[in-house]
Design a protein around this motif. Structure first.
Motif, short mmCIF file in Angstrom:
data_model
loop_
_atom_site.label_atom_id
_atom_site.label_comp_id
_atom_site.label_asym_id
_atom_site.label_seq_id
_atom_site.Cartn_x
_atom_site.Cartn_y
_atom_site.Cartn_z
N PRO A 101 55.53 73.44 -16.28
CA PRO A 101 56.40 72.53 -17.04
C PRO A 101 56.51 72.91 -18.52
CG PRO A 101 55.00 71.28 -15.56
CD PRO A 101 54.51 72.69 -15.49
N ILE A 102 57.76 72.88 -19.02
CA ILE A 102 58.02 73.02 -20.45
C ILE A 102 57.90 71.63 -21.07
CG2 ILE A 102 59.79 73.50 -22.18
CD1 ILE A 102 60.86 75.67 -20.31
N VAL A 103 57.06 71.51 -22.09
CA VAL A 103 56.75 70.22 -22.68
C VAL A 103 57.21 70.19 -24.14
CG1 VAL A 103 54.90 68.57 -23.26
CG2 VAL A 103 54.76 69.95 -21.16
N PHE A 104 57.91 69.14 -24.51
CA PHE A 104 58.22 68.91 -25.92
C PHE A 104 58.16 67.42 -26.18
CE2 PHE A 104 62.28 68.88 -23.68
CZ PHE A 104 62.96 67.80 -24.23
N MET A 105 58.10 67.06 -27.45
CA MET A 105 58.01 65.65 -27.83
C MET A 105 59.32 65.20 -28.45
SD MET A 105 54.85 65.22 -26.91
CE MET A 105 54.16 63.73 -27.61
N LYS A 106 59.61 63.94 -28.24
CA LYS A 106 60.78 63.30 -28.84
C LYS A 106 60.24 62.19 -29.74
CE LYS A 106 65.27 61.72 -27.00
NZ LYS A 106 66.07 62.95 -26.90
N ALA A 107 60.73 62.07 -30.95
CA ALA A 107 60.24 61.04 -31.86
C ALA A 107 60.46 59.65 -31.27
CB ALA A 107 60.94 61.15 -33.21
N THR A 108 59.45 58.78 -31.39
CA THR A 108 59.61 57.43 -30.87
C THR A 108 60.67 56.65 -31.65
OG1 THR A 108 57.75 56.68 -32.23
CG2 THR A 108 57.28 57.32 -29.95
N SER A 109 60.98 57.09 -32.87
CA SER A 109 62.04 56.43 -33.65
C SER A 109 63.42 56.67 -33.06
CB SER A 109 61.99 56.89 -35.11
OG SER A 109 62.07 58.30 -35.20
N ALA A 110 63.52 57.60 -32.10
CA ALA A 110 64.80 57.83 -31.41
C ALA A 110 65.09 56.76 -30.37
CB ALA A 110 64.78 59.20 -30.73
N ILE A 111 64.08 55.99 -29.98
CA ILE A 111 64.23 55.02 -28.90
C ILE A 111 65.16 53.88 -29.32
CG2 ILE A 111 63.02 53.30 -27.50
CD1 ILE A 111 60.58 55.19 -27.57
N CYS A 112 66.07 53.52 -28.42
CA CYS A 112 66.98 52.41 -28.66
C CYS A 112 67.31 51.75 -27.34
CB CYS A 112 68.24 52.87 -29.39
SG CYS A 112 69.26 54.02 -28.45
N GLY A 113 68.10 50.70 -27.40
CA GLY A 113 68.51 50.00 -26.19
C GLY A 113 69.52 50.80 -25.39
N PRO A 114 69.68 50.45 -24.12
CA PRO A 114 70.54 51.23 -23.23
C PRO A 114 72.01 51.24 -23.60
CG PRO A 114 69.91 49.17 -22.18
CD PRO A 114 69.09 49.29 -23.43
N ASP A 115 72.46 50.21 -24.32
CA ASP A 115 73.87 50.09 -24.66
C ASP A 115 74.11 50.06 -26.17
OD1 ASP A 115 74.37 49.79 -21.85
OD2 ASP A 115 73.86 47.67 -22.02
N ASP A 116 73.13 50.51 -26.94
CA ASP A 116 73.23 50.45 -28.40
C ASP A 116 74.18 51.49 -28.97
OD1 ASP A 116 71.51 48.33 -28.56
OD2 ASP A 116 69.77 49.51 -29.18
N GLY A 117 74.54 52.48 -28.19
CA GLY A 117 75.42 53.53 -28.68
C GLY A 117 74.64 54.71 -29.24
N ILE A 118 75.36 55.81 -29.45
CA ILE A 118 74.78 57.05 -29.95
C ILE A 118 75.39 57.38 -31.30
CG2 ILE A 118 74.63 59.55 -29.57
CD1 ILE A 118 74.68 58.88 -26.54
N GLU A 119 74.53 57.63 -32.27
CA GLU A 119 74.98 58.01 -33.60
C GLU A 119 74.83 59.51 -33.77
OE1 GLU A 119 73.92 55.72 -37.33
OE2 GLU A 119 72.76 57.56 -37.66
N LEU A 120 75.94 60.19 -34.05
CA LEU A 120 75.89 61.63 -34.29
C LEU A 120 75.25 61.88 -35.66
CD1 LEU A 120 79.49 62.63 -33.13
CD2 LEU A 120 77.37 62.72 -31.79
N PRO A 121 74.18 62.67 -35.73
CA PRO A 121 73.55 62.91 -37.02
C PRO A 121 74.45 63.71 -37.95
CG PRO A 121 72.56 64.29 -35.34
CD PRO A 121 73.49 63.36 -34.62
N ARG A 122 74.23 63.59 -39.22
CA ARG A 122 75.01 64.34 -40.20
C ARG A 122 74.86 65.83 -39.94
NH1 ARG A 122 73.60 61.06 -45.84
NH2 ARG A 122 74.51 59.05 -45.18
N GLY A 123 75.97 66.54 -39.96
CA GLY A 123 75.96 67.98 -39.72
C GLY A 123 75.98 68.36 -38.26
N SER A 124 76.02 67.39 -37.35
CA SER A 124 76.02 67.70 -35.92
C SER A 124 77.37 68.23 -35.46
CB SER A 124 75.68 66.45 -35.11
OG SER A 124 75.93 66.65 -33.73
N VAL A 125 77.33 69.32 -34.67
CA VAL A 125 78.53 69.83 -34.04
C VAL A 125 78.32 70.05 -32.54
CG1 VAL A 125 79.39 70.97 -36.12
CG2 VAL A 125 77.88 72.24 -34.57
#
Length: 282
Positions: A95-119
């Motif tokens: 298995p390839i393992v990586f971590m995701k910041a817990t501050s990324a967690i949101c509700g299922p319908d909260d929507g997705i915010e594109l970060p600045r500079g994202s393409v």
């Protein structure tokens, strides 16, 4: 059981879904869907309650992430061979393992915010596992007994941040809103075999991902056992187990990535659905 967290972001209250699909408030009985509540004993106490005795939650109340106080958000990469192929990468030997910041967690319908500079922000429907009791050096045969339940996750990923910037994948996986969880935490007794669940994702009404957990390279029990050899897993830790093919980066002849105004819908058999509107960063 189907457990939920409802209310404004940051002040969610615990609840459960009754037989009619209505949310009942659990605040008089547990502080949160977290920690000791996720143990077999904690879940048994909730199961012993009469749902009809619990207050009804108003329809239209926001649904938050289905588990609170998450200590670790661990992810498994390239865990479906066909997704590895569309990514142009070899099937990993372990298995390839990586971590995701817990501050990324949101509700299922909260929507997705594109970060600045994202393409190159992409979607990934995944089965997430929520740990219910401490796991350290557990065997594969005993691994699933450490699970509280399962939920839908969208492992949202900024591919340029992930693969074209120096360092680890975490930087492309951890922007705010990049970890929708829920709507429900479905207890393991209700799910049964985690390797027999269908997954799907639609972008603007078009089916992009269709898969089954049966085709995972490393199944849930293997992943839990493997991780527990390297780190302790605690109640409330979340493991996102990988995505089937159909992500934007794999589309030929040119990748397709999320843009403001796009709408995602995704779900897993028996675990509910998420809907997300994509927006630009403030």
């Amino acid at each position: 059981m189907k457990l939920v967290r409802h209310g404004p972001a940051g002040t969610e209250r615990p609840g459960l879904v009754d037989a009619q699909g209505r949310i009942r408030d659990l605040s008089a009985h547990v502080d949160d869907i977290a920690g000791k509540t996720l143990s077999d004993e904690g879940l048994a106490r909730i199961a012993a309650l009469d749902p009809a005795s619990l207050p009804l939650v108003d329809e239209g109340t926001r649904i938050g992430p289905c588990v609170g106080q998450v200590g670790k958000f661990v992810c498994i990469g390239l865990n479906y061979s066909d997704h590895a192929a569309e990514s142009g990468l070899d099937v990993p030997p372990e298995p390839i393992v990586f971590m995701k910041a817990t501050s990324a967690i949101c509700g299922p319908d909260d929507g997705i915010e594109l970060p600045r500079g994202s393409v190159a922000t992409d979607w990934e429907v995944e089965l997430a596992v929520v740990i219910g009791r401490h796991a350290k050096y557990v065997s594969e045969a005993d691994a699933l007994s450490h699970v509280a339940g399962y939920c839908v996750a969208n492992d949202v990923s900024e591919r340029d941040f992930q693969t074209k910037r120096a360092g680890q994948w975490t930087k492309g996986k951890s922007a705010d809103t990049f970890g929708p969880l829920g709507p429900w935490l479905v207890t393991r007794d209700e799910v049964g075999d985690p390797q027999a669940l269908d997954l799907w994702l639609d972008l603007n009404g078009k089916r992009m991902q269709t898969g089954s957990t049966a085709t995972m390279i490393f199944g849930v029990a293997k992943v839990i056992s493997y991780l527990s050899q390297m780190m302790s897993l605690h109640p409330g830790d979340v493991i996102s187990t990988g995505t089937p093919p159909g992500v934007g980066m794999g589309i030929k002849p040119a990748p397709v990535y999320l843009k403001p105004g796009d709408r995602l819908a995704l779900g897993i058999e028996g675990l509910g659905t998420q809907t997300q509107l994509v927006r630009a960063a403030d």
